[in-house]
Design a protein around this motif. Structure first.
Motif, mmCIF file in Angstrom:
data_model
loop_
_atom_site.group_PDB
_atom_site.id
_atom_site.type_symbol
_atom_site.label_atom_id
_atom_site.label_comp_id
_atom_site.label_asym_id
_atom_site.label_seq_id
_atom_site.Cartn_x
_atom_site.Cartn_y
_atom_site.Cartn_z
ATOM 1 N N GLN A 4 5.922 23.304 67.096
ATOM 2 C CA GLN A 4 5.145 24.020 66.087
ATOM 3 C C GLN A 4 3.772 24.370 66.665
ATOM 4 O O GLN A 4 3.685 24.831 67.792
ATOM 5 C CB GLN A 4 5.069 23.157 64.815
ATOM 6 N N TRP A 5 2.702 24.190 65.865
ATOM 7 C CA TRP A 5 1.349 24.506 66.322
ATOM 8 C C TRP A 5 0.621 23.248 66.789
ATOM 9 O O TRP A 5 -0.585 23.116 66.625
ATOM 10 C CB TRP A 5 0.566 25.193 65.207
ATOM 11 N N THR A 16 0.779 32.706 68.766
ATOM 12 C CA THR A 16 0.172 33.677 67.851
ATOM 13 C C THR A 16 -1.183 34.126 68.410
ATOM 14 O O THR A 16 -2.243 33.864 67.850
ATOM 15 C CB THR A 16 0.011 33.061 66.446
ATOM 16 N N CYS A 60 5.327 21.931 58.056
ATOM 17 C CA CYS A 60 4.514 22.575 59.089
ATOM 18 C C CYS A 60 3.040 22.268 58.891
ATOM 19 O O CYS A 60 2.574 22.125 57.751
ATOM 20 C CB CYS A 60 4.694 24.105 59.045
ATOM 21 N N THR A 61 2.307 22.188 60.002
ATOM 22 C CA THR A 61 0.844 22.108 59.928
ATOM 23 C C THR A 61 0.246 23.003 60.999
ATOM 24 O O THR A 61 0.893 23.332 61.997
ATOM 25 C CB THR A 61 0.318 20.670 60.135
ATOM 26 N N ARG A 62 -1.002 23.354 60.768
ATOM 27 C CA ARG A 62 -1.758 24.113 61.758
ATOM 28 C C ARG A 62 -3.230 23.760 61.585
ATOM 29 O O ARG A 62 -3.727 23.669 60.459
ATOM 30 C CB ARG A 62 -1.541 25.612 61.561
ATOM 31 N N PHE A 66 -0.327 31.805 59.319
ATOM 32 C CA PHE A 66 0.516 30.651 58.986
ATOM 33 C C PHE A 66 1.376 31.074 57.786
ATOM 34 O O PHE A 66 0.996 30.848 56.643
ATOM 35 C CB PHE A 66 -0.398 29.475 58.655
ATOM 36 N N GLU A 78 2.133 28.698 54.592
ATOM 37 C CA GLU A 78 0.998 27.852 54.212
ATOM 38 C C GLU A 78 0.940 27.596 52.713
ATOM 39 O O GLU A 78 1.215 28.473 51.892
ATOM 40 C CB GLU A 78 -0.304 28.491 54.678
ATOM 41 N N ARG A 106 -5.962 19.605 58.693
ATOM 42 C CA ARG A 106 -4.894 20.510 59.106
ATOM 43 C C ARG A 106 -4.363 21.261 57.893
ATOM 44 O O ARG A 106 -4.215 20.685 56.809
ATOM 45 C CB ARG A 106 -3.756 19.725 59.757
ATOM 46 N N ARG A 107 -4.103 22.522 58.065
ATOM 47 C CA ARG A 107 -3.425 23.305 57.034
ATOM 48 C C ARG A 107 -1.957 22.870 56.985
ATOM 49 O O ARG A 107 -1.387 22.479 57.997
ATOM 50 C CB ARG A 107 -3.541 24.790 57.376
ATOM 51 N N CYS A 108 -1.341 22.926 55.820
ATOM 52 C CA CYS A 108 0.031 22.441 55.648
ATOM 53 C C CYS A 108 0.899 23.501 54.978
ATOM 54 O O CYS A 108 0.403 24.314 54.181
ATOM 55 C CB CYS A 108 0.056 21.171 54.788
ATOM 56 N N ASP A 123 9.362 26.024 58.582
ATOM 57 C CA ASP A 123 9.486 27.437 58.939
ATOM 58 C C ASP A 123 10.567 27.607 60.016
ATOM 59 O O ASP A 123 10.344 27.313 61.185
ATOM 60 C CB ASP A 123 8.126 27.936 59.449
#
Length: 435
Positions: free
Chosen positions: A11-12, A236, A272-274, A280, A283, A311-313, A317
């Motif tokens: 993932q990221w 990305t 997923c996280t970023r 994203f 998100e 972290r964004r969640c 994906d």
């Protein structure tokens, strides 16, 4: 016969690679880092002790395992010495087992100064979310053929001369273009030469050492940092890291042939996280209590190991995972943090995107295209039972198994390992990568 396994983030980044590398190391005699720098953050929980690593490979907490830092890593030797000291304070013997490639490009004070000054000069919407550790500028110097490398430290006069030339150039950019303070030459030189005396005994020809180990039947574990979707070529872009994070870099970044890599394990969270900027598609809102994203953030303790940033969640994906599988040639998957989803009434899986009036099933290349993707979701039942610490697949709730099996079917790669907690023992094994 030796078998070599490569672990990459699917993932990221932040997928829980450190725990899995540590868990797999009982079958390996060497662990190899091959890209990135101290922007990586690997957290290991062993009994009542927690270790946070940036540069030292995760295998260091296993007695008798050699750890290698390959030429593809950009190396801040001052940070490395600090990390070694922290591990030694925790009772771990490091110096006899850590092997550093002489080909590692060095990160010096002006690299981090450039990194911070550039990020500060960007508009808020265009900020990459860099850690400010100097990783990008160090890789730029490498590609521009002006990098100072570990082997230069063995020749102080040559090192000083090259450093002077580099710093004249970078100080001009810092002061005249970015409006920042100049970096002091004498200070950088003195620090680098002092630090070099500590690491010189650990410098070896990593490429030759890995070939020798493999010839002698010793299995090796290659440890990726960051994640495939942050790869400088395939991620990305421009919201990516500055190195190649994909499986192919393991060969170039450690000095082995690709034929020495026998199994590629992709690590992915059950969601997923970023961290930082960039598109994203799946998100979720992480600030509103009671929402799935809030649970992922809080229960999953989704804060960056290096920066401490939230972290964004988002939901799992599949098109993003398919891209990672494609560019890494994954043999099997490991799903981490399944327990974070316990108690959610329903699960969603992003199975595709709407993009320019069409439905696509593969993450596009480049941030601009990804930013235009609208997720297409499939809904599954959640589960109320706890999966924390479950050690057998049959012991998982029926709905949790259905969720995993749907992911497996959609991506066409087997899930070989499932992590149900941070401890080594909190792991479900379905097929062992080394066997």
């Amino acid at each position: 016969m030796a078998k070599n396994v490569l672990v990459v983030g699917a993932q990221w980044g932040d997928e829980g690679k450190g725990k899995i590398v540590d868990w797999l190391t009982d079958h390996a005699r060497g662990v190899v880092r091959f890209q990135g720098g101290h922007n990586a953050g690997h957290t290991l929980v062993v009994g009542d002790k927690t270790y946070k690593l940036n540069l030292v490979p995760s295998g260091i907490v296993r007695d008798g395992v050699n750890c290698f830092i390959g030429n593809g890593v950009v190396l801040d030797i001052h940070h490395l010495i600090k990390e070694i000291g922290e591990l030694e304070t925790g009772g771990i013997e490091v110096r006899s087992r850590l092997k550093i490639s002489p080909g590692c490009p060095l990160i010096l004070g002006y690299h981090s100064a450039l990194d911070r000054a550039r990020e500060a000069a960007r508009s808020p919407d265009s900020r990459i979310g860099t850690t400010g550790k100097g990783i990008g500028p160090a890789y730029e110097d490498k590609v521009a053929r002006r990098a100072l490398r570990v082997y230069d430290l063995f020749y102080p006069e040559r090192f000083a001369e090259k450093l002077k030339e580099n710093l004249d150039y970078h100080n001009f950019v810092l002061t005249k273009y970015l409006g920042a303070e100049a970096v002091d030459y004498e200070q950088v030189l003195a620090q680098a030469l002092a630090d070099s005396e500590v690491i010189k005994p650990m410098v070896v020809d990593v490429s030759a050492a890995l070939y020798e180990a493999n010839k002698n039947g010793q299995s090796l574990l290659f440890e990726g940092a960051q994640g495939a979707l942050l790869d400088i070529d395939h991620g990305t872009y421009p919201f990516v890291t500055s190195s190649n994070c994909v499986s192919g870099q393991a060969a170039a970044g450690s000095g082995i042939g690709p034929g020495m890599l026998h199994y590629v394990l992709g690590i992915t969270k059950a969601y997923c996280t970023r961290v930082g900027g960039g598109p994203f598609p799946s998100e979720l809102d992480i600030e509103t209590a009671g929402m799935p994203g809030f649970q992922m953030s809080q229960v999953g303790r989704e804060f960056g190991t290096v920066t401490g940033r939230k972290r964004r969640c988002g939901w799992f994906d599949i098109p993003a995972l398919r891209r990672s599988i494609l560019i890494n040639g994954m043999t099997g998957l490991c799903i981490t943090k399944l327990d974070v989803l316990d108690g959610l009434s329903e699960m969603k899986i992003c199975t595709g995107y709407k993009l320019n009036g069409k439905v696509v099933d593969l993450l596009p290349m480049g941030a601009d295209e990804v930013a235009g993707c609208e997720p297409v979701f499939e809904t599954l039942s959640g589960w109320s039972e706890s999966t924390v610490g479950v050690k057998s697949y049959a012991g998982l709730p029926v709905a949790a198994r259905a969720y995993l099996e749907r992911i497996e079917a959609l991506c066409s790669v087997p899930i070989d390992i499932i992590s149900t907690g941070p401890e080594r023992s909190e792991t479900i094994l379905r097929r062992h990568p080394f066997e």
